[in-house]
Design a protein around this motif. Structure first.
Motif, short mmCIF file in Angstrom:
data_model
loop_
_atom_site.label_atom_id
_atom_site.label_comp_id
_atom_site.label_asym_id
_atom_site.label_seq_id
_atom_site.Cartn_x
_atom_site.Cartn_y
_atom_site.Cartn_z
N HIS A 9 0.82 -1.22 0.00
CA HIS A 9 0.00 0.00 0.00
C HIS A 9 0.85 1.27 0.00
CE1 HIS A 9 -3.32 -2.70 1.16
NE2 HIS A 9 -4.12 -1.74 0.75
N GLY A 10 2.17 1.11 0.02
CA GLY A 10 3.06 2.28 0.09
C GLY A 10 3.29 2.75 1.50
N GLY A 11 3.03 1.89 2.49
CA GLY A 11 3.21 2.26 3.89
C GLY A 11 4.30 1.46 4.57
N THR A 12 4.33 1.56 5.89
CA THR A 12 5.34 0.85 6.69
C THR A 12 4.72 0.38 8.00
OG1 THR A 12 6.08 2.91 7.74
CG2 THR A 12 7.26 2.20 5.75
N ILE A 13 5.44 -0.56 8.65
CA ILE A 13 5.09 -0.99 10.00
C ILE A 13 6.38 -1.00 10.82
CG2 ILE A 13 4.29 -2.89 11.46
CD1 ILE A 13 2.41 -3.76 9.39
N THR A 14 6.30 -0.44 12.03
CA THR A 14 7.44 -0.45 12.94
C THR A 14 6.99 -0.97 14.30
OG1 THR A 14 7.02 1.85 13.59
CG2 THR A 14 8.57 1.48 11.78
N ALA A 15 7.96 -1.37 15.12
CA ALA A 15 7.65 -1.90 16.46
C ALA A 15 8.64 -1.37 17.47
CB ALA A 15 7.68 -3.42 16.44
N GLU A 16 8.13 -1.03 18.66
CA GLU A 16 8.96 -0.59 19.78
C GLU A 16 8.48 -1.32 21.04
OE1 GLU A 16 8.84 3.59 20.24
OE2 GLU A 16 9.79 4.04 18.31
N SER A 17 9.45 -1.68 21.88
CA SER A 17 9.09 -2.39 23.10
C SER A 17 10.06 -2.01 24.22
CB SER A 17 9.12 -3.90 22.87
OG SER A 17 8.67 -4.60 24.01
N GLN A 18 9.52 -1.46 25.28
CA GLN A 18 10.33 -1.11 26.43
C GLN A 18 9.43 -0.95 27.67
OE1 GLN A 18 12.29 2.62 25.68
NE2 GLN A 18 10.46 3.61 24.85
N GLN A 19 10.00 -1.30 28.83
CA GLN A 19 9.30 -1.20 30.11
C GLN A 19 7.93 -1.88 30.04
OE1 GLN A 19 9.25 2.97 31.13
NE2 GLN A 19 11.45 3.04 31.51
N GLU A 20 7.92 -3.09 29.47
CA GLU A 20 6.73 -3.94 29.39
C GLU A 20 5.58 -3.30 28.59
OE1 GLU A 20 6.00 -4.88 33.55
OE2 GLU A 20 7.00 -6.80 33.22
N LYS A 21 5.92 -2.41 27.69
CA LYS A 21 4.92 -1.83 26.79
C LYS A 21 5.43 -1.97 25.35
CE LYS A 21 4.28 2.64 26.17
NZ LYS A 21 3.87 4.06 26.37
N THR A 22 4.59 -2.58 24.52
CA THR A 22 4.95 -2.79 23.11
C THR A 22 3.98 -2.03 22.22
OG1 THR A 22 5.83 -5.00 23.58
CG2 THR A 22 5.28 -4.51 21.29
N VAL A 23 4.53 -1.31 21.24
CA VAL A 23 3.71 -0.50 20.34
C VAL A 23 4.07 -0.85 18.90
CG1 VAL A 23 3.07 1.81 19.60
CG2 VAL A 23 3.62 1.38 22.01
N PHE A 24 3.06 -1.28 18.14
CA PHE A 24 3.20 -1.47 16.70
C PHE A 24 2.52 -0.30 16.00
CE2 PHE A 24 3.86 -5.73 18.20
CZ PHE A 24 4.78 -6.27 17.32
N GLN A 25 3.24 0.32 15.09
CA GLN A 25 2.72 1.52 14.40
C GLN A 25 2.64 1.26 12.89
OE1 GLN A 25 5.01 5.39 13.94
NE2 GLN A 25 3.52 6.02 15.48
N VAL A 26 1.46 1.49 12.35
CA VAL A 26 1.22 1.34 10.92
C VAL A 26 1.04 2.73 10.30
CG1 VAL A 26 -0.23 0.29 9.15
CG2 VAL A 26 0.03 -0.85 11.37
N ILE A 27 1.83 3.02 9.26
CA ILE A 27 1.74 4.30 8.56
C ILE A 27 1.30 4.01 7.13
CG2 ILE A 27 2.96 6.36 7.80
CD1 ILE A 27 4.88 5.98 10.13
N LEU A 28 0.17 4.61 6.74
CA LEU A 28 -0.40 4.38 5.40
C LEU A 28 -0.65 5.73 4.71
CD1 LEU A 28 -3.08 1.72 6.35
CD2 LEU A 28 -0.96 1.27 5.13
N PRO A 29 -0.58 5.74 3.37
CA PRO A 29 -0.94 6.98 2.65
C PRO A 29 -2.39 7.34 2.95
CG PRO A 29 0.19 5.43 1.20
CD PRO A 29 -0.15 4.68 2.46
N GLY A 30 -2.66 8.64 3.09
CA GLY A 30 -4.01 9.08 3.36
C GLY A 30 -4.89 9.04 2.12
N LYS A 31 -6.05 9.61 2.23
CA LYS A 31 -7.00 9.64 1.12
C LYS A 31 -6.40 10.43 -0.03
CE LYS A 31 -11.67 11.24 -0.03
NZ LYS A 31 -12.89 11.90 0.50
N SER A 32 -6.41 9.83 -1.23
CA SER A 32 -5.79 10.49 -2.40
C SER A 32 -6.75 11.52 -2.98
CB SER A 32 -5.44 9.44 -3.46
OG SER A 32 -6.59 8.74 -3.86
#
Length: 396
Positions: free
Chosen positions: A373-396
């Motif tokens: 889709h032209g986006g990305t996924i990243t992950a961060e994990s520290q102090q027992e908290k994990t965050v997955f972030q999805v970035i997608l192009p907005g409405k064209s």
């Protein structure tokens, strides 16, 4: 023992001297043959075509005039050369000869260059084949004049070997995973059959005991269903070519529906989902493929979060892109594993240790769909908290 470098250099010098000798030999032969051919043509024209040539020359460039001798009363015919006509003819002939010579020279160079190019291509092809199908080093196969080609081929061969090793590793992981899953299928199936047999053979069993056995058999059957689904997941991932069918999609509405569908899994661990999304968060995407991304991320958050904790899904519009994050509280993912978490079959070992573990394809598939889709996924994990972030192009 000979020094390899000295041997190679000597070989290169021998080839160069041989080429020079061949060139001088050709030059000597040309110096001999050209005069001989010219003499032969001249002899042929003088002996066999003399009369024809004389008649043609006389007709074209010789004119006659009658001269009267008044004293002797005699008249005679005098022949003279028409130098003007002869000069004009020689000029045209010279020009024609020059054009013929130039075109002949160009043709000779072209043919010679073509032959040399074919020879070089053939030689290069043989050396490339030899290098790609042998264990010899590039310096042992390619002479100094092929330095650029040899450097490029070293890079290409290294890339090919790297990809081949990657494919072998992936195939090995897949084979190991299938073997593990096939082995694990036997365990829950045996348990289901065992407890159902006990229920069948003991009709006077107490209600409490019966409820306990039914509950265990149900849990094992669910595990069996999960393992079978993993087999299908592996097959779909390898056989399916993802083709996107995009349309305008409301992410907020999709997440509301998805949260309701995950209620049984959430209630099993007493987890909850809190949605922090604007009323309208629109992207231009494939609904089914994007739902699979969010499904995998939400399922992952539920599987690895602590019981009685909250999973937070946030979303916002940032300029020309949409950012959706999945936040859960559970065991911190080590940095060395966090860098590899999106690789296929990465969680193979963990899948055998936990009833919640999967085939290790969910995050890999989610990443591939996001990138399509032209986006990305990243992950961060520290102090027992994990965050997955999805970035997608907005409405064209």
């Amino acid at each position: 023992m000979k020094n390899p470098s000295i041997s190679k250099q000597s070989g290169g010098v021998d080839i160069s001297l041989k080429a020079k000798r061949v060139f001088y030999l050709k030059l000597l032969l040309a110096g001999i043959l050209v005069p001989l051919v010219c003499y032969a043509l001249n002899y042929f024209a003088d002996v066999f075509l003399n009369g024809v040539f004389v008649d043609w020359f006389s007709h074209q460039f010789v004119y006659e005039q009658t001269i009267y001798n008044e004293e002797g009363g005699l008249a005679y015919v005098e022949q003279s050369i028409d130098w003007k006509a002869l000069k004009a003819f020689l000029g045209k002939a010279s020009l024609l000869f020059a054009w013929i010579f130039v075109f002949s020279l160009i043709g000779a160079f072209h043919l010679g260059g073509k032959r040399r190019a074919q020879k070089v291509i053939k030689e290069a092809g043989e050396k490339l084949h030899q290098y790609m199908h042998s264990e010899l080093e590039a310096e042992e196969i390619f002479p100094p004049e092929y330095a650029q080609i040899s450097t490029r081929m070293v890079q290409i061969k290294a890339d090919i070997e790297k990809k081949e090793q990657s494919l072998k590793d992936e195939a090995r992981k897949k084979s190991d995973l299938i073997a593990y899953l096939a082995h694990d299928l036997k365990t829950p199936l045996t348990s289901v059959l065992g407890y159902l047999t006990l229920l069948k053979e003991a009709p006077d069993m107490s209600a409490v005991q019966r409820e306990k056995y039914v509950h265990i058999a149900c849990d094992k059957a669910e595990r069996l269903d999960s393992l079978i689904e993993e087999f299908f997941e592996i097959t779909r991932y390898n056989l399916q070519e993802m083709i996107l069918e995009k349309e305008e999609l409301d992410v907020s509405y999709m997440m509301m529906q998805m949260t309701e569908e995950f209620y049984p899994l959430l209630s099993a661990k007493n987890n909850t989902v809190r949605l922090e999304l604007p009323q309208e968060l629109t992207v231009y995407a494939d609904p089914q493929k994007l739902a699979r991304v969010f499904n995998n991320l939400l399922k992952n958050a539920i599987a690895y979060s602590y019981p009685d904790t909250e999973i937070v899904v946030r979303g916002e519009q940032q300029e020309n892109q949409v950012v959706i994050s999945f936040e859960d509280y559970g065991k911190t993912i080590p940095r060395q594993k966090l860098d590899l978490i999106f690789q296929k079959f990465f969680r193979m070992d963990e899948a055998r240790k936990s009833n919640t573990g999967g085939a290790g394809l969910g995050l890999a598939i989610a990443k591939e769909i996001a990138e399509l889709h032209g986006g990305t996924i990243t992950a961060e994990s520290q102090q027992e908290k994990t965050v997955f972030q999805v970035i997608l192009p907005g409405k064209s």
